[in-house]
Scaffold this motif. Structure first.
Motif, PDB file in Angstrom:
ATOM      1  N   GLN A  69       0.874  -1.150   0.115  1.00 31.64           N
ATOM      2  CA  GLN A  69      -0.087   0.215   0.057  1.00 31.64           C
ATOM      3  C   GLN A  69       1.000   1.093  -0.005  1.00 31.64           C
ATOM      4  OE1 GLN A  69      -3.227   0.393  -0.139  1.00 31.64           O
ATOM      5  NE2 GLN A  69      -3.338   2.227  -0.114  1.00 31.64           N
ATOM      6  N   LEU A  70       2.154   1.257   0.770  1.00 30.93           N
ATOM      7  CA  LEU A  70       2.688   2.336   0.578  1.00 30.93           C
ATOM      8  C   LEU A  70       3.441   2.671  -0.657  1.00 30.93           C
ATOM      9  CD1 LEU A  70       4.895   2.175   4.235  1.00 30.93           C
ATOM     10  CD2 LEU A  70       3.164   3.573   3.637  1.00 30.93           C
ATOM     11  N   LEU A  71       3.870   1.637  -1.224  1.00 28.18           N
ATOM     12  CA  LEU A  71       4.571   1.693  -2.611  1.00 28.18           C
ATOM     13  C   LEU A  71       3.479   2.200  -3.625  1.00 28.18           C
ATOM     14  CD1 LEU A  71       6.686  -1.358  -2.731  1.00 28.18           C
ATOM     15  CD2 LEU A  71       7.506   0.897  -2.452  1.00 28.18           C
ATOM     16  N   ALA A  72       2.147   1.670  -3.570  1.00 20.63           N
ATOM     17  CA  ALA A  72       1.137   1.978  -4.451  1.00 20.63           C
ATOM     18  C   ALA A  72       0.826   3.695  -4.307  1.00 20.63           C
ATOM     19  CB  ALA A  72      -0.037   1.242  -4.165  1.00 20.63           C
ATOM     20  N   GLU A  73       0.784   3.964  -3.066  1.00 18.90           N
ATOM     21  CA  GLU A  73       0.594   5.461  -2.730  1.00 18.90           C
ATOM     22  C   GLU A  73       1.618   6.402  -3.201  1.00 18.90           C
ATOM     23  OE1 GLU A  73      -0.115   5.896   1.587  1.00 18.90           O
ATOM     24  OE2 GLU A  73      -2.016   4.946   1.366  1.00 18.90           O
ATOM     25  N   GLY A  74       2.866   5.858  -3.093  1.00 16.87           N
ATOM     26  CA  GLY A  74       3.879   6.605  -3.842  1.00 16.87           C
ATOM     27  C   GLY A  74       3.877   6.750  -5.191  1.00 16.87           C
ATOM     28  N   ASP A  75       3.433   5.719  -5.879  1.00 16.34           N
ATOM     29  CA  ASP A  75       3.404   5.698  -7.309  1.00 16.34           C
ATOM     30  C   ASP A  75       2.098   6.863  -7.579  1.00 16.34           C
ATOM     31  OD1 ASP A  75       5.141   3.987  -7.709  1.00 16.34           O
ATOM     32  OD2 ASP A  75       3.720   1.867  -7.791  1.00 16.34           O
ATOM     33  N   ALA A  76       1.018   6.756  -6.750  1.00 16.04           N
ATOM     34  CA  ALA A  76       0.011   7.742  -6.972  1.00 16.04           C
ATOM     35  C   ALA A  76       0.479   9.287  -6.878  1.00 16.04           C
ATOM     36  CB  ALA A  76      -1.262   7.415  -6.192  1.00 16.04           C
ATOM     37  N   HIS A  77       1.235   9.509  -5.718  1.00 24.22           N
ATOM     38  CA  HIS A  77       1.754  10.747  -5.628  1.00 24.22           C
ATOM     39  C   HIS A  77       2.632  10.922  -6.801  1.00 24.22           C
ATOM     40  CE1 HIS A  77       0.057  11.370  -1.693  1.00 24.22           C
ATOM     41  NE2 HIS A  77       0.583  10.345  -1.179  1.00 24.22           N
ATOM     42  N   ARG A  78       3.376  10.233  -7.483  1.00 23.93           N
ATOM     43  CA  ARG A  78       4.470  10.404  -8.285  1.00 23.93           C
ATOM     44  C   ARG A  78       3.691  10.896  -9.688  1.00 23.93           C
ATOM     45  NH1 ARG A  78       8.043   7.352  -7.143  1.00 23.93           N
ATOM     46  NH2 ARG A  78       7.028   5.452  -7.808  1.00 23.93           N
ATOM     47  N   ALA A  79       2.392   9.952  -9.901  1.00 29.00           N
ATOM     48  CA  ALA A  79       1.774  10.031 -11.140  1.00 29.00           C
ATOM     49  C   ALA A  79       0.892  11.647 -10.959  1.00 29.00           C
ATOM     50  CB  ALA A  79       0.707   9.198 -11.352  1.00 29.00           C
ATOM     51  N   ASP A  80       0.348  11.948  -9.742  1.00 32.94           N
ATOM     52  CA  ASP A  80      -0.139  13.499  -9.755  1.00 32.94           C
ATOM     53  C   ASP A  80       0.829  14.288 -10.015  1.00 32.94           C
ATOM     54  OD1 ASP A  80      -2.559  12.134  -9.007  1.00 32.94           O
ATOM     55  OD2 ASP A  80      -2.153  12.395  -6.847  1.00 32.94           O
ATOM     56  N   ALA A  81       1.953  14.089  -9.367  1.00 31.25           N
ATOM     57  CA  ALA A  81       2.870  15.326  -9.570  1.00 31.25           C
ATOM     58  C   ALA A  81       3.365  15.444 -11.022  1.00 31.25           C
ATOM     59  CB  ALA A  81       4.169  15.031  -8.588  1.00 31.25           C
ATOM     60  N   SER A  82       3.551  14.383 -11.641  1.00 26.93           N
ATOM     61  CA  SER A  82       3.682  14.456 -13.025  1.00 26.93           C
ATOM     62  C   SER A  82       2.798  14.874 -13.936  1.00 26.93           C
ATOM     63  CB  SER A  82       3.988  12.918 -13.514  1.00 26.93           C
ATOM     64  OG  SER A  82       4.175  12.721 -15.128  1.00 26.93           O
ATOM     65  N   GLN A  83       1.622  14.755 -13.644  1.00 27.97           N
ATOM     66  CA  GLN A  83       0.316  15.085 -14.292  1.00 27.97           C
ATOM     67  C   GLN A  83       0.091  16.663 -14.243  1.00 27.97           C
ATOM     68  OE1 GLN A  83      -3.537  13.980 -12.829  1.00 27.97           O
ATOM     69  NE2 GLN A  83      -4.563  14.725 -14.787  1.00 27.97           N
TER      70      GLN A  83
END
Length: 147
Positions: free
Chosen positions: A91-105
């Motif tokens: 879950q921590l890794l998935a949240e990190g991926d989601a934050h990274r995708a948000d920042a990229s967008q």
């Protein structure tokens, strides 16, 4: 040179992946710990059942199947806890991926808006104002707070 397993450093700005220990360290340590814990639980359960069998009149031999059932039950409970920890790590890794995708967008939106604001045609510049992430029409925060 002392090697510390604790990682107390701060994550660099813009890094969204949590600081986790490498799998090549965690997996062998977990296997060794599980084996040692199983050995300890087995001997504790054997001693417990041997004491209970010796207290009976007449004394009975220790039933190894009962000892094994108790050991497997305890290790299954420990395995369930470890599975929960693994799910938490995922879950921590998935949240990190989601934050990274948000920042990229968000970075892509700023880049597109900046390109449009620098365009030669007035209509494209106006579209850049409206598509800017800071524009109130796109749900972003206004660049200057009212009042």
């Amino acid at each position: 040179m002392a090697v510390s397993l604790r990682r107390k450093r701060e994550a660099p700005r813009g890094r969204y992946t949590p600081n986790l220990w490498p799998v090549w360290i965690v997996a062998p340590v977990a296997l060794i710990a599980a084996g040692a814990l199983g050995w300890v639980i087995y001997h504790y359960a054997y001693d417990h059942f041997a004491q209970a069998a010796a207290d009976q009149k007449p004394p009975k031999p220790v039933n190894i199947n009962d000892v094994l059932k108790a050991t497997v039950t305890a290790l299954t409970l420990i395995g369930a806890v470890l599975a929960g920890l693994y799910a938490y790590r995922k879950q921590l890794l998935a949240e990190g991926d989601a934050h990274r995708a948000d920042a990229s967008q968000l970075a892509d939106r700023y880049t597109t808006a900046a390109e449009q604001l620098g365009h030669d045609q007035a209509g494209v510049r106006l579209a850049g104002v409206y598509t800017s992430p800071a524009s109130p029409t796109t749900g972003g925060r206004p660049a200057v707070s009212p009042g």
